[in-house]
Design a protein around this motif. Structure first.
Motif, mmCIF file in Angstrom:
data_model
loop_
_atom_site.group_PDB
_atom_site.id
_atom_site.type_symbol
_atom_site.label_atom_id
_atom_site.label_comp_id
_atom_site.label_asym_id
_atom_site.label_seq_id
_atom_site.Cartn_x
_atom_site.Cartn_y
_atom_site.Cartn_z
ATOM 1 N N ALA A 291 0.919 -1.311 -0.051
ATOM 2 C CA ALA A 291 0.072 -0.051 -0.170
ATOM 3 C C ALA A 291 0.799 1.262 -0.074
ATOM 4 O O ALA A 291 1.950 1.298 0.534
ATOM 5 N N LYS A 292 0.198 2.394 -0.825
ATOM 6 C CA LYS A 292 0.606 3.607 -0.566
ATOM 7 C C LYS A 292 -0.228 4.504 -0.086
ATOM 8 O O LYS A 292 -1.496 4.259 -0.465
ATOM 9 N N ALA A 293 0.188 5.586 0.656
ATOM 10 C CA ALA A 293 -0.866 6.450 1.082
ATOM 11 C C ALA A 293 -0.344 8.039 1.219
ATOM 12 O O ALA A 293 0.935 8.148 1.273
ATOM 13 N N ALA A 294 -1.183 8.898 1.187
ATOM 14 C CA ALA A 294 -1.092 10.148 1.398
ATOM 15 C C ALA A 294 -2.149 11.058 2.056
ATOM 16 O O ALA A 294 -3.338 10.862 1.366
ATOM 17 N N PHE A 295 -1.842 11.894 2.904
ATOM 18 C CA PHE A 295 -2.719 12.509 3.424
ATOM 19 C C PHE A 295 -2.687 14.252 3.084
ATOM 20 O O PHE A 295 -1.550 14.690 3.053
ATOM 21 N N GLU A 296 -3.832 14.743 2.460
ATOM 22 C CA GLU A 296 -3.925 16.219 2.194
ATOM 23 C C GLU A 296 -3.959 17.119 3.378
ATOM 24 O O GLU A 296 -4.718 16.835 4.373
ATOM 25 N N VAL A 297 -3.305 18.293 3.381
ATOM 26 C CA VAL A 297 -3.329 19.120 4.636
ATOM 27 C C VAL A 297 -4.079 20.255 4.219
ATOM 28 O O VAL A 297 -3.663 21.147 3.185
ATOM 29 N N GLU A 298 -5.120 20.926 4.819
ATOM 30 C CA GLU A 298 -5.755 22.078 4.359
ATOM 31 C C GLU A 298 -5.720 22.949 5.792
ATOM 32 O O GLU A 298 -5.936 22.356 6.751
#
Ligand code: GLU
Ligand code: MG
Length: 457
Positions: A139-146
């Motif tokens: 798996a690969k993941a990324a969180f967006e930050v606002e």
């Protein structure tokens, strides 16, 4: 945990200490994220880091019962007797460019007897990831930050920009801050993919390259603390809160996930709709059918539900769609020719009052249940579901997601996949902390909830 692991961590810490001393680092911040989504910290001087890497530093189990307002939920978990060990991941250690003199490492929580603490969100995420890896998927993941940037931290804060949404004017207004932030992140080894002004007044967004999921949650913690630190050096304040103005667009904390097997992207290389593989479809379907329960983890604060409004790009109806920004599950394929690199599923209905390790663990648990159930997806929705009439939504099986935390909690409590993965102790913790927050805000107005939440995460 065995003696070999301890020796390896201490040896890795020794190597890092020499490098950090050369960078004039004096101390290391060891963080974990609590049940209410707050990053809590214990610091050690650099000279004490090797011992901390081996034996950990003390941390009370009462932290598990902390709410985002620092109140402590009345539950048997909040027992002042006992101690846990906060053990830093030396492989993730970073010198902090936004806080010169400091380094940072995410930490896991172990018992004094060397067992995994059942309330440790980071260890839970790693366990759920191992379950997925047993299917052969990587798996690969990324969180967006606002976040919203304000001129100062005050009761009635003024956004730091007046320019239009996505406007170049807005970028110019905070040009020095923005470039300092990007430089600091680059020095910390964070692979930023994009930075831009968002929709709400003073709002910005930053996205990073996908990486191994637990590392992606670490990066989310690091990126947010770097944004706050660099903003503070420019005399500005930051809010990652789900809702910053009643009725307005909020801050999301979207999670992107993709899996590969034998080097091939399971979200682009399959024989199902849009190139989904059977595994990817079942995973998405498992998450889709558990979205109400998942919100107890991904939209865990009372304020979260002020963000979850129709037609606010937050995704508040139970559906999925191809590149549909109003679907809580948005399949992203990227451009023709690069699908293998870019295809992923984006979970949009979650925000940054969520503990990123818990949301990762919970999403994986839901998706894994879908794989076990051979779940299949309904038809994708390619319009704003809010624009469909009630009858049409009902015919398509599309429901509104929970409109308050109490409903999400009830769905969570009834969901065997989630409570099974979390285990009885963590399940009890989640329920106790959320119920305490519900009681705190029982009579609060939307503006009072916003004021109490704005600066906390
Ligand atoms: N700010 C929106 C949210 O609350 C998301 C906007 C976007 O799609 O980037 O999730
Ligand atoms: Mg955005």
């Amino acid at each position: 945990m065995d003696e070999q692991d301890r020796a390896a961590r201490m040896s890795s810490a020794r190597d890092h200490v020499d490098q950090l001393a050369a960078l004039d680092v004096a101390a290391v911040a060891l963080t974990f994220v609590d049940t209410s989504g707050i990053t809590r910290v214990k610091g050690v001087p650099l000279a004490a880091f090797e011992r901390a890497a081996g034996w950990g530093v003390g941390a009370t189990p009462v932290f598990d019962a902390f709410g985002m307002d620092d109140s402590i939920a009345a539950t048997p978990i909040a027992n002042p007797a006992g101690d846990l060990r906060l053990i830093p991941d030396t492989g993730a250690l970073v010198a902090l460019a936004g806080q010169p003199g400091w380094a940072w490492a995410p930490a896991d929580r172990w018992t004094q007897q060397g067992e995994e603490h059942p309330g440790c969100a980071r260890l839970l995420a790693a366990r759920q990831l191992r379950r997925l890896e047993q299917t052969g998927a990587v798996a690969k993941a990324a969180f967006e930050v606002e976040w919203v940037l304000y001129r100062a931290e005050e009761a009635d804060p003024v956004p730091a920009t007046t320019g239009p949404a996505y406007g170049m004017t807005r970028l110019m207004e905070v040009s020095d801050f923005a470039v300092d932030l990007l430089r600091a992140l680059a020095r910390q080894g964070v692979a930023v993919q994009q930075f831009h002004p968002e929709y709400a007044p003073g709002q910005f967004e930053l996205s990073v390259a996908p990486e191994s999921p637990v590392a992606a949650a670490d990066t989310a913690v690091l990126v947010r603390s770097t944004i706050r630190a660099v903003a503070a050096r420019h005399g500005m304040a930051v809010s990652f809160a789900p809702s910053v103005a009643a009725g307005g667009v909020g801050n999301g904390g979207h999670l992107h996930l993709s899996f590969a097997r034998a080097g091939r992207n399971l979200f682009s290389d399959g024989d199902r709709r849009f190139g989904l593989s059977e595994t990817a479809e079942a995973f998405i379907a498992g998450v889709l059918r558990r979205l109400p329960a998942l919100l107890a983890i991904g939209a865990p604060s009372v304020a979260s539900y002020q963000r979850l409004l129709p037609s606010h790009w937050a995704g508040v109806y139970t559906c999925w769609g191809l590149e549909n920004r109003e679907a809580p599950l948005r399949l992203v394929t990227g451009s023709t020719g690069e699908h293998d690199q870019t295809a992923n599923i984006e979970l949009k209905c979650i925000d940054q009052s969520a503990n990123p390790y818990l949301i990762l663990a919970a999403t994986l648990a839901c998706g894994l249940a879908g794989i076990e159930e051979n779940a299949t997806l309904p038809e994708p929705v390619q319009v704003d579901p809010a624009a469909l009439g009630d009858d049409e939504r009902a015919a398509l099986g599309i429901d509104r997601l929970p409109t308050d935390l109490a409903r999400s909690l009830a769905a969570f409590e009834a969901d065997a996949a989630l409570t099974g993965a979390f285990g009885p102790e963590l399940t009890e913790t989640v329920l106790a902390v959320r119920r305490a927050e519900l009681a705190t805000f029982a009579d609060a107005t939307p503006d009072q909830i916003i004021a109490a939440t704005r600066w906390r995460h």
